[in-house]
Design an enzyme around this catalytic site. Structure first.
Site, PDB file in Angstrom:
ATOM      1  N   CYS A 115      -1.928  -3.994   8.413  1.00 23.18           N
ATOM      2  CA  CYS A 115      -1.596  -2.625   8.829  1.00 23.18           C
ATOM      3  C   CYS A 115      -0.989  -2.622  10.241  1.00 23.18           C
ATOM      4  O   CYS A 115      -0.144  -1.795  10.563  1.00 23.18           O
ATOM      5  CB  CYS A 115      -2.841  -1.742   8.816  1.00 23.18           C
TER       6      CYS A 115
ATOM      7  N   CYS B 256       0.825  -1.223   0.000  1.00 24.47           N
ATOM      8  CA  CYS B 256       0.000   0.000   0.000  1.00 24.47           C
ATOM      9  C   CYS B 256       0.856   1.269   0.000  1.00 24.47           C
ATOM     10  O   CYS B 256       0.345   2.352  -0.257  1.00 24.47           O
ATOM     11  CB  CYS B 256      -0.938   0.006   1.205  1.00 24.47           C
TER      12      CYS B 256
ATOM     13  N   ASP C 162       2.214   2.652   2.612  1.00 27.36           N
ATOM     14  CA  ASP C 162       2.136   3.400   3.876  1.00 27.36           C
ATOM     15  C   ASP C 162       3.443   3.271   4.661  1.00 27.36           C
ATOM     16  O   ASP C 162       4.141   2.266   4.572  1.00 27.36           O
ATOM     17  CB  ASP C 162       0.964   2.889   4.721  1.00 27.36           C
TER      18      ASP C 162
ATOM     19  N   CYS D  43      -3.226   4.461   6.714  1.00 22.14           N
ATOM     20  CA  CYS D  43      -4.673   4.330   6.837  1.00 22.14           C
ATOM     21  C   CYS D  43      -5.134   4.401   8.298  1.00 22.14           C
ATOM     22  O   CYS D  43      -4.321   4.442   9.219  1.00 22.14           O
ATOM     23  CB  CYS D  43      -5.101   3.003   6.221  1.00 22.14           C
TER      24      CYS D  43
HETATM   25 FE1  FES Z   1      -1.467   0.506   4.305  1.00 18.22          FE
HETATM   26 FE2  FES Z   1      -3.222   0.096   6.180  1.00 18.22          FE
HETATM   27  S1  FES Z   1      -3.575   0.128   4.039  1.00 18.22           S
HETATM   28  S2  FES Z   1      -1.103   0.310   6.393  1.00 18.22           S
END
Ligand code: FES
Length: 134
Positions: free
Chosen positions: A102, A33, A35, A58
């Site tokens: 996550c 993702c 992140d 997120c």
């Molecule tokens: Fe990337 Fe939650 S979608 S850490």
């Protein structure tokens, strides 16, 4: 999708920010993702006296970072290493299955920050700008 506890942790996150001149810091990312999470620690006599996080991510990543930092403050580094993502999810009374990954960011960022602390104690230089993808 999220339970009330997760929504509350997301809406009112604790320990957001960055400790200046931390005793340990770790930055990790999720390759899928994109992140990123950074954790900084203040450690005295092997006890975590403060922990802060910055998350570019997120709602689940923010809620789990907030909860994980609350859990490790007051712990020895040894005990903090035993705080798994499953324990953080349990403290939040669950996450949707597709959001479990996550919570791994918080566990890995804590581990990396403790590694950095231990390396510093031994005068080993670490590359803090490097993001480790988990
Ligand atoms: Fe990337 Fe939650 S979608 S850490």
């Amino acid at each position: 999708m999220y339970n009330q506890k997760v929504l509350d942790a997301f809406a009112n996150p604790q320990n957001v920010g960055e400790i200046e001149n931390p005793d340990g810091e770790g930055t990790v990312g999720n390759a899928t993702c994109g992140d990123i999470m950074k954790i900084t620690l203040r450690i005295e006599n092997d006890v975590i006296v403060d922990a802060k996080f910055q998350t570019f991510g997120c709602a689940a990543a923010i809620a789990t970072s907030s909860t994980a930092t609350q859990m490790i403050i007051g712990m020895t580094v040894e005990d903090a290493l035993k705080v798994t993502n499953a324990k953080v999810v349990e403290a939040l009374e669950g996450l949707p299955p597709q959001k479990i990954h996550c919570s791994v960011l918080a566990e890995e960022a804590i581990k990396k920050a403790i590694e950095d602390y231990r390396a510093k104690k031994q005068n080993i230089k670490t590359d803090k700008s490097k993001i480790e993808y988990v």
